[in-house]
Design a protein around this motif. Structure first.
Motif, PDB file in Angstrom:
ATOM      1  N   PRO A 191       0.592  -1.176  -0.083  1.00  0.00           N
ATOM      2  CA  PRO A 191      -0.004  -0.109  -0.111  1.00  0.00           C
ATOM      3  C   PRO A 191       0.759   1.273  -0.041  1.00  0.00           C
ATOM      4  CG  PRO A 191      -0.226  -1.211   2.018  1.00  0.00           C
ATOM      5  CD  PRO A 191       0.702  -1.900   1.138  1.00  0.00           C
ATOM      6  N   MET A 192       2.025   1.037   0.231  1.00  0.00           N
ATOM      7  CA  MET A 192       2.845   2.289   0.574  1.00  0.00           C
ATOM      8  C   MET A 192       3.582   2.825  -1.057  1.00  0.00           C
ATOM      9  SD  MET A 192       2.816   1.363   3.546  1.00  0.00           S
ATOM     10  CE  MET A 192       3.606  -0.185   4.157  1.00  0.00           C
ATOM     11  N   SER A 193       4.050   1.988  -1.478  1.00  0.00           N
ATOM     12  CA  SER A 193       4.582   1.959  -2.797  1.00  0.00           C
ATOM     13  C   SER A 193       3.906   1.425  -4.207  1.00  0.00           C
ATOM     14  CB  SER A 193       5.963   1.712  -2.677  1.00  0.00           C
ATOM     15  OG  SER A 193       6.022   0.089  -2.733  1.00  0.00           O
ATOM     16  N   GLY A 194       3.019   0.653  -3.956  1.00  0.00           N
ATOM     17  CA  GLY A 194       2.538  -0.063  -5.083  1.00  0.00           C
ATOM     18  C   GLY A 194       3.416  -1.304  -5.813  1.00  0.00           C
ATOM     19  N   ARG A 195       4.522  -1.548  -4.959  1.00  0.00           N
ATOM     20  CA  ARG A 195       5.426  -2.609  -5.436  1.00  0.00           C
ATOM     21  C   ARG A 195       4.825  -3.930  -5.313  1.00  0.00           C
ATOM     22  NH1 ARG A 195      10.264  -1.094  -1.816  1.00  0.00           N
ATOM     23  NH2 ARG A 195      10.849   0.949  -2.591  1.00  0.00           N
ATOM     24  N   ILE A 196       4.868  -4.777  -6.012  1.00  0.00           N
ATOM     25  CA  ILE A 196       4.277  -6.211  -5.960  1.00  0.00           C
ATOM     26  C   ILE A 196       5.444  -7.307  -5.577  1.00  0.00           C
ATOM     27  CG2 ILE A 196       3.060  -7.848  -7.551  1.00  0.00           C
ATOM     28  CD1 ILE A 196       2.233  -5.759  -9.159  1.00  0.00           C
ATOM     29  N   ARG A 197       4.952  -8.082  -4.602  1.00  0.00           N
ATOM     30  CA  ARG A 197       5.743  -9.226  -4.187  1.00  0.00           C
ATOM     31  C   ARG A 197       5.124 -10.332  -4.424  1.00  0.00           C
ATOM     32  NH1 ARG A 197       7.837 -12.572  -0.733  1.00  0.00           N
ATOM     33  NH2 ARG A 197      10.229 -12.956  -1.092  1.00  0.00           N
ATOM     34  N   HIS A 198       5.702 -11.196  -5.415  1.00  0.00           N
ATOM     35  CA  HIS A 198       4.918 -12.692  -5.593  1.00  0.00           C
ATOM     36  C   HIS A 198       5.630 -13.633  -4.727  1.00  0.00           C
ATOM     37  CE1 HIS A 198       2.969 -11.125  -9.425  1.00  0.00           C
ATOM     38  NE2 HIS A 198       3.930 -10.472  -9.420  1.00  0.00           N
ATOM     39  N   PHE A 199       4.843 -14.586  -4.511  1.00  0.00           N
ATOM     40  CA  PHE A 199       5.145 -15.725  -3.615  1.00  0.00           C
ATOM     41  C   PHE A 199       5.215 -17.114  -4.420  1.00  0.00           C
ATOM     42  CE2 PHE A 199       4.042 -12.516  -0.614  1.00  0.00           C
ATOM     43  CZ  PHE A 199       5.136 -12.511   0.201  1.00  0.00           C
ATOM     44  N   ARG A 200       5.783 -17.036  -5.583  1.00  0.00           N
ATOM     45  CA  ARG A 200       5.813 -18.257  -6.323  1.00  0.00           C
ATOM     46  C   ARG A 200       6.227 -19.466  -5.861  1.00  0.00           C
ATOM     47  NH1 ARG A 200       7.568 -14.332 -10.296  1.00  0.00           N
ATOM     48  NH2 ARG A 200       5.709 -13.043 -11.208  1.00  0.00           N
ATOM     49  N   ALA A 201       7.318 -19.314  -4.819  1.00  0.00           N
ATOM     50  CA  ALA A 201       7.974 -20.720  -4.281  1.00  0.00           C
ATOM     51  C   ALA A 201       7.180 -21.073  -2.997  1.00  0.00           C
ATOM     52  CB  ALA A 201       9.277 -19.960  -3.862  1.00  0.00           C
ATOM     53  N   GLY A 202       5.955 -20.873  -3.077  1.00  0.00           N
ATOM     54  CA  GLY A 202       5.257 -21.528  -1.837  1.00  0.00           C
ATOM     55  C   GLY A 202       4.822 -20.203  -0.915  1.00  0.00           C
ATOM     56  N   LEU A 203       3.895 -20.592  -0.056  1.00  0.00           N
ATOM     57  CA  LEU A 203       3.192 -19.851   0.932  1.00  0.00           C
ATOM     58  C   LEU A 203       4.036 -19.818   2.237  1.00  0.00           C
ATOM     59  CD1 LEU A 203      -0.402 -19.837  -0.004  1.00  0.00           C
ATOM     60  CD2 LEU A 203       1.250 -17.977  -0.890  1.00  0.00           C
ATOM     61  N   LYS A 204       5.045 -19.106   2.592  1.00  0.00           N
ATOM     62  CA  LYS A 204       5.688 -19.184   3.889  1.00  0.00           C
ATOM     63  C   LYS A 204       5.107 -18.135   5.040  1.00  0.00           C
ATOM     64  CE  LYS A 204      10.008 -20.765   1.684  1.00  0.00           C
ATOM     65  NZ  LYS A 204      11.120 -20.359   1.130  1.00  0.00           N
ATOM     66  N   LYS A 205       4.222 -18.699   5.927  1.00  0.00           N
ATOM     67  CA  LYS A 205       3.495 -17.860   6.660  1.00  0.00           C
ATOM     68  C   LYS A 205       4.427 -16.425   7.226  1.00  0.00           C
ATOM     69  CE  LYS A 205       0.037 -17.696  10.129  1.00  0.00           C
ATOM     70  NZ  LYS A 205      -0.699 -18.346  11.196  1.00  0.00           N
ATOM     71  N   ASN A 206       5.180 -16.744   7.750  1.00  0.00           N
ATOM     72  CA  ASN A 206       6.176 -15.725   8.557  1.00  0.00           C
ATOM     73  C   ASN A 206       6.686 -14.644   7.233  1.00  0.00           C
ATOM     74  OD1 ASN A 206       5.804 -16.715  11.037  1.00  0.00           O
ATOM     75  ND2 ASN A 206       8.001 -17.364  11.250  1.00  0.00           N
ATOM     76  N   GLU A 207       6.930 -15.269   6.235  1.00  0.00           N
ATOM     77  CA  GLU A 207       7.526 -14.331   5.036  1.00  0.00           C
ATOM     78  C   GLU A 207       6.299 -13.210   4.719  1.00  0.00           C
ATOM     79  OE1 GLU A 207       9.534 -14.902   0.684  1.00  0.00           O
ATOM     80  OE2 GLU A 207       9.776 -16.623   2.140  1.00  0.00           O
ATOM     81  N   ILE A 208       5.097 -13.939   4.558  1.00  0.00           N
ATOM     82  CA  ILE A 208       4.121 -13.214   4.074  1.00  0.00           C
ATOM     83  C   ILE A 208       3.654 -12.171   5.144  1.00  0.00           C
ATOM     84  CG2 ILE A 208       1.618 -13.576   3.618  1.00  0.00           C
ATOM     85  CD1 ILE A 208       2.123 -16.041   2.226  1.00  0.00           C
ATOM     86  N   ILE A 209       3.631 -12.479   6.379  1.00  0.00           N
ATOM     87  CA  ILE A 209       2.991 -11.386   7.322  1.00  0.00           C
ATOM     88  C   ILE A 209       4.083 -10.486   7.616  1.00  0.00           C
ATOM     89  CG2 ILE A 209       1.125 -13.083   8.250  1.00  0.00           C
ATOM     90  CD1 ILE A 209       2.881 -13.663  10.655  1.00  0.00           C
ATOM     91  N   ASN A 210       5.385 -10.584   7.218  1.00  0.00           N
ATOM     92  CA  ASN A 210       6.543  -9.981   7.472  1.00  0.00           C
ATOM     93  C   ASN A 210       6.406  -8.838   6.663  1.00  0.00           C
ATOM     94  OD1 ASN A 210       7.059 -10.775  10.313  1.00  0.00           O
ATOM     95  ND2 ASN A 210       8.394 -12.010   9.269  1.00  0.00           N
ATOM     96  N   ILE A 211       6.122  -9.197   5.431  1.00  0.00           N
ATOM     97  CA  ILE A 211       6.202  -8.184   4.203  1.00  0.00           C
ATOM     98  C   ILE A 211       5.905  -6.694   4.393  1.00  0.00           C
ATOM     99  CG2 ILE A 211       4.695  -8.909   2.612  1.00  0.00           C
ATOM    100  CD1 ILE A 211       7.846  -8.220   1.486  1.00  0.00           C
ATOM    101  N   PRO A 212       4.513  -6.680   4.900  1.00  0.00           N
ATOM    102  CA  PRO A 212       4.188  -5.294   4.958  1.00  0.00           C
ATOM    103  C   PRO A 212       4.770  -4.321   5.857  1.00  0.00           C
ATOM    104  CG  PRO A 212       2.275  -6.786   5.339  1.00  0.00           C
ATOM    105  CD  PRO A 212       3.505  -7.568   5.295  1.00  0.00           C
ATOM    106  N   MET A 213       5.465  -4.991   6.957  1.00  0.00           N
ATOM    107  CA  MET A 213       6.334  -4.022   7.898  1.00  0.00           C
ATOM    108  C   MET A 213       7.801  -3.885   7.211  1.00  0.00           C
ATOM    109  SD  MET A 213       6.803  -2.471  10.828  1.00  0.00           S
ATOM    110  CE  MET A 213       5.249  -3.032  11.841  1.00  0.00           C
ATOM    111  N   GLN A 214       8.082  -4.935   6.432  1.00  0.00           N
ATOM    112  CA  GLN A 214       9.328  -4.630   6.027  1.00  0.00           C
ATOM    113  C   GLN A 214       9.448  -3.613   4.697  1.00  0.00           C
ATOM    114  OE1 GLN A 214      10.108  -8.754   4.526  1.00  0.00           O
ATOM    115  NE2 GLN A 214      11.349  -9.108   6.447  1.00  0.00           N
ATOM    116  N   GLU A 215       8.148  -3.736   3.989  1.00  0.00           N
ATOM    117  CA  GLU A 215       7.884  -2.831   3.089  1.00  0.00           C
ATOM    118  C   GLU A 215       7.757  -1.244   3.600  1.00  0.00           C
ATOM    119  OE1 GLU A 215       7.350  -0.490  -0.249  1.00  0.00           O
ATOM    120  OE2 GLU A 215       8.212  -2.667  -0.354  1.00  0.00           O
TER     121      GLU A 215
END
Length: 177
Positions: free
Chosen positions: A65-89
């Motif tokens: 929501p900050m930059s409009g950058r798109i992060r794809h998760f093609r290698a599988g859905l890793k829960k921690n990685e997914i829920i951390n991406i908004p804060m990292q962004e």
């Protein structure tokens, strides 16, 4: 982090001077109980994490929501990685703005004699002439610790994007994102 990961890290932690294990009586059950208590204290975050995870699972990507950058998760859905991406962004957006300001201000202070040598995640390495070191020591925390205006590409604007905020604001912020 998963309780198993936290448990492994904490039980492997030793005092650097003595080599004695710092948490010898810690159990996985205690770490799991602590995680459950933490989640009960922060239900808005837990709901937000579930929302983010289910959305990414459904569409296969996260749009910042900050930059409009798109992060794809093609290698599988890793829960921690997914829920951390908004804060990292969010941190990345703040660091990008701060780095530009710091570079400009250091250049104004030192001319071409100083500047940023390296930026990795939320760390900056600068080289400046000795006579400017004290001024730069004041400049860095001033810029990096300043609350920033967060304007999302979806139209939401948050004046104080650095917490702490009251619980109502945090819940509203998370729901709006």
């Amino acid at each position: 982090a998963l309780p198993e990961t936290v448990f492994k890290v904490l039980t492997a932690t030793t005092d650097p001077d003595t080599g004695i294990q710092l948490f010898p009586f810690l159990t996985l059950g205690k770490v799991e109980a602590l995680k459950m208590m933490w989640e009960q204290l922060h239900p808005a975050l837990v709901r937000y994490w579930k929302t983010i995870f289910h959305h990414v699972a459904k569409v296969g990507r996260f749009v910042s929501p900050m930059s409009g950058r798109i992060r794809h998760f093609r290698a599988g859905l890793k829960k921690n990685e997914i829920i951390n991406i908004p804060m990292q962004e969010a941190v990345s957006a703040h660091m990008n703005k701060a780095t530009i300001e710091i570079a400009d201000r250091v250049k104004g202070l030192t001319g071409d004699a100083g500047g940023i040598v390296l930026q990795v995640h939320d760390s900056l390495v600068l080289e400046v002439p000795d006579e400017h070191v004290e001024a730069v020591k004041v400049l860095l925390p001033e810029v990096l610790n300043r609350p920033f205006r967060l304007a999302t590409h979806t139209g939401f604007i948050y004046e104080d994007a650095i917490l702490p905020c009251d619980k109502a604001k945090v819940g509203q912020y998370l729901n709006d994102l």
